[in-house]
Design a protein around this motif. Structure first.
Motif, PDB file in Angstrom:
ATOM      1  N   LEU A 252      40.216 124.023  66.014  1.00  0.00           N
ATOM      2  CA  LEU A 252      40.829 124.549  64.799  1.00  0.00           C
ATOM      3  C   LEU A 252      41.233 126.009  64.990  1.00  0.00           C
ATOM      4  O   LEU A 252      42.334 126.422  64.603  1.00  0.00           O
ATOM      5  N   ARG A 253      40.345 126.807  65.598  1.00  0.00           N
ATOM      6  CA  ARG A 253      40.670 128.220  65.853  1.00  0.00           C
ATOM      7  C   ARG A 253      41.853 128.345  66.800  1.00  0.00           C
ATOM      8  O   ARG A 253      42.722 129.190  66.611  1.00  0.00           O
ATOM      9  N   GLU A 254      41.877 127.496  67.837  1.00  0.00           N
ATOM     10  CA  GLU A 254      42.951 127.562  68.815  1.00  0.00           C
ATOM     11  C   GLU A 254      44.295 127.207  68.180  1.00  0.00           C
ATOM     12  O   GLU A 254      45.315 127.839  68.464  1.00  0.00           O
ATOM     13  N   GLN A 255      44.298 126.229  67.293  1.00  0.00           N
ATOM     14  CA  GLN A 255      45.534 125.861  66.621  1.00  0.00           C
ATOM     15  C   GLN A 255      46.010 126.979  65.704  1.00  0.00           C
ATOM     16  O   GLN A 255      47.201 127.299  65.655  1.00  0.00           O
ATOM     17  N   ASP A 256      45.072 127.597  64.986  1.00  0.00           N
ATOM     18  CA  ASP A 256      45.433 128.738  64.138  1.00  0.00           C
ATOM     19  C   ASP A 256      45.982 129.882  64.991  1.00  0.00           C
ATOM     20  O   ASP A 256      46.964 130.537  64.632  1.00  0.00           O
ATOM     21  N   ARG A 257      45.329 130.129  66.129  1.00  0.00           N
ATOM     22  CA  ARG A 257      45.734 131.236  67.005  1.00  0.00           C
ATOM     23  C   ARG A 257      47.141 131.004  67.552  1.00  0.00           C
ATOM     24  O   ARG A 257      47.980 131.917  67.563  1.00  0.00           O
ATOM     25  N   LYS A 258      47.418 129.809  68.024  1.00  0.00           N
ATOM     26  CA  LYS A 258      48.733 129.499  68.584  1.00  0.00           C
ATOM     27  C   LYS A 258      49.827 129.634  67.540  1.00  0.00           C
ATOM     28  O   LYS A 258      50.903 130.174  67.816  1.00  0.00           O
ATOM     29  N   ALA A 259      49.548 129.139  66.336  1.00  0.00           N
ATOM     30  CA  ALA A 259      50.548 129.225  65.268  1.00  0.00           C
ATOM     31  C   ALA A 259      50.825 130.675  64.907  1.00  0.00           C
ATOM     32  O   ALA A 259      51.982 131.074  64.717  1.00  0.00           O
ATOM     33  N   ALA A 260      49.756 131.497  64.816  1.00  0.00           N
ATOM     34  CA  ALA A 260      49.922 132.911  64.470  1.00  0.00           C
ATOM     35  C   ALA A 260      50.686 133.657  65.559  1.00  0.00           C
ATOM     36  O   ALA A 260      51.540 134.498  65.278  1.00  0.00           O
ATOM     37  N   ALA A 261      50.384 133.333  66.815  1.00  0.00           N
ATOM     38  CA  ALA A 261      51.044 133.997  67.944  1.00  0.00           C
ATOM     39  C   ALA A 261      52.537 133.679  67.980  1.00  0.00           C
ATOM     40  O   ALA A 261      53.373 134.558  68.194  1.00  0.00           O
ATOM     41  N   LYS A 262      52.870 132.415  67.736  1.00  0.00           N
ATOM     42  CA  LYS A 262      54.276 132.017  67.747  1.00  0.00           C
ATOM     43  C   LYS A 262      55.033 132.655  66.585  1.00  0.00           C
ATOM     44  O   LYS A 262      56.176 133.085  66.736  1.00  0.00           O
ATOM     45  N   ALA A 263      54.378 132.705  65.419  1.00  0.00           N
ATOM     46  CA  ALA A 263      55.024 133.307  64.253  1.00  0.00           C
ATOM     47  C   ALA A 263      55.247 134.800  64.483  1.00  0.00           C
ATOM     48  O   ALA A 263      56.298 135.342  64.132  1.00  0.00           O
ATOM     49  N   ALA A 264      54.257 135.478  65.097  1.00  0.00           N
ATOM     50  CA  ALA A 264      54.373 136.918  65.367  1.00  0.00           C
ATOM     51  C   ALA A 264      55.478 137.189  66.380  1.00  0.00           C
ATOM     52  O   ALA A 264      56.240 138.144  66.249  1.00  0.00           O
ATOM     53  N   LYS A 265      55.558 136.324  67.388  1.00  0.00           N
ATOM     54  CA  LYS A 265      56.593 136.472  68.411  1.00  0.00           C
ATOM     55  C   LYS A 265      57.977 136.321  67.800  1.00  0.00           C
ATOM     56  O   LYS A 265      58.910 137.065  68.128  1.00  0.00           O
ATOM     57  N   LYS A 266      58.105 135.376  66.884  1.00  0.00           N
ATOM     58  CA  LYS A 266      59.402 135.157  66.242  1.00  0.00           C
ATOM     59  C   LYS A 266      59.786 136.344  65.364  1.00  0.00           C
ATOM     60  O   LYS A 266      60.923 136.790  65.343  1.00  0.00           O
TER      61      LYS A 266
END
Length: 272
Positions: A252-266
């Motif tokens: 769950l943490r990893e999925q949250d982290r990946k989503a946040a990272a992709k959103a920040a990159k965008k």
């Protein structure tokens, strides 16, 4: 934090019915919310459709109610939307496009599309490029502003945004929609004293929405309705099983982290 004022009247009523002090807790992510309940720091919560199953499996979360109208469960649909000006008319037209998913744990924004779209002729990440937006609102406005070619979203979120004047329904084309799913569940930690648990359940089911922030924010829903997780969340569990979901705090943490990272990159790319 957006919803704190919306729940003010209900929190006051919950305090009255339980005799306990009630304090708002705005979690930064689903993982933080589930961990807070698992560790005993959160006792009552509202968890989105997909992450509800994580809460049940990881934190002993007990869903007790859902927002509804007139005695029937008010579900939402997964809708695939595009801008009215695109040439995307059906699901096969998504091939080769840029499509916004919400977060990895989101039911309508990711889990359901990955389980259901293959039977409709398109496979996310294979037939079209997936970009995680972070929120349904971001996916919807991204389509409105033509940042994304299309997006799978929760109909209830878009309905609220249209009611608030954030977009016009005629600006959006819906090319496919699912049968209804349950909305956010509201529930309690499994290890509360039975008397306290009964008082909390009573507070949810007896709260009068008339004139409250909840009624204004979530109309046409007008009450909390009792639910049974085993029954109402069966379609969600089937979808997650099809996607090979693992119920662990790390996942769950990893999925949250990946989503946040992709959103920040965008966001960083857009601000350049």
């Amino acid at each position: 934090s957006v919803y704190e004022n919306v729940f003010t009247e209900f929190m006051d009523y919950l305090a009255k019915e339980t005799g306990k002090k009630v304090r708002w807790f705005g979690a930064e992510s689903y993982a933080a919310q589930v961990e807070a309940m698992r560790s005993g720091r959160l006792h009552v919560g509202g968890i989105s459709t997909g992450p509800t199953v994580y809460g049940v499996n990881l934190a002993g979360y007990v869903p007790i109610a859902i927002m509804g109208k007139g005695g029937g469960i008010f579900g939402y649909k997964l809708q695939v939307i595009t801008h009215k000006d695109t040439d995307i008319k059906e699901m096969k037209d998504l091939k080769g496009r840029k499509v916004a998913h919400v977060t990895p744990t989101s039911n309508s924004g990711n889990q359901a599309p990955r389980a259901l779209f293959k039977d409709l002729g398109v496979i996310p990440d294979k037939d079209y490029k997936v970009e995680y937006s972070g929120k349904h609102d971001n996916s919807i406005m991204g389509v409105v502003n033509k940042d994304y070619d299309a997006a799978p979203i929760a109909s209830s979120v878009m309905d609220r945004m249209i009611m608030k004047g954030m977009l016009k329904r005629e600006d959006i084309r819906i090319i496919w929609e699912s049968d209804p799913f349950p909305t956010t569940s509201y529930g309690i930690a499994h290890n509360l004293h039975p008397d306290l648990a009964r008082n909390i359940i009573y507070a949810f089911l007896s709260f009068d929405w008339k004139g409250s922030g909840l009624q204004k924010e979530f109309k046409p829903r007008d009450r909390f309705i009792p639910i049974a997780f085993k029954k109402e969340w069966r379609p969600i569990r089937i979808i997650q099983k099809a996607n090979g979901v693992v119920y662990s705090q790390e996942a769950l943490r990893e999925q949250d982290r990946k989503a946040a990272a992709k959103a920040a990159k965008k966001r960083a790319k857009k601000n350049k």
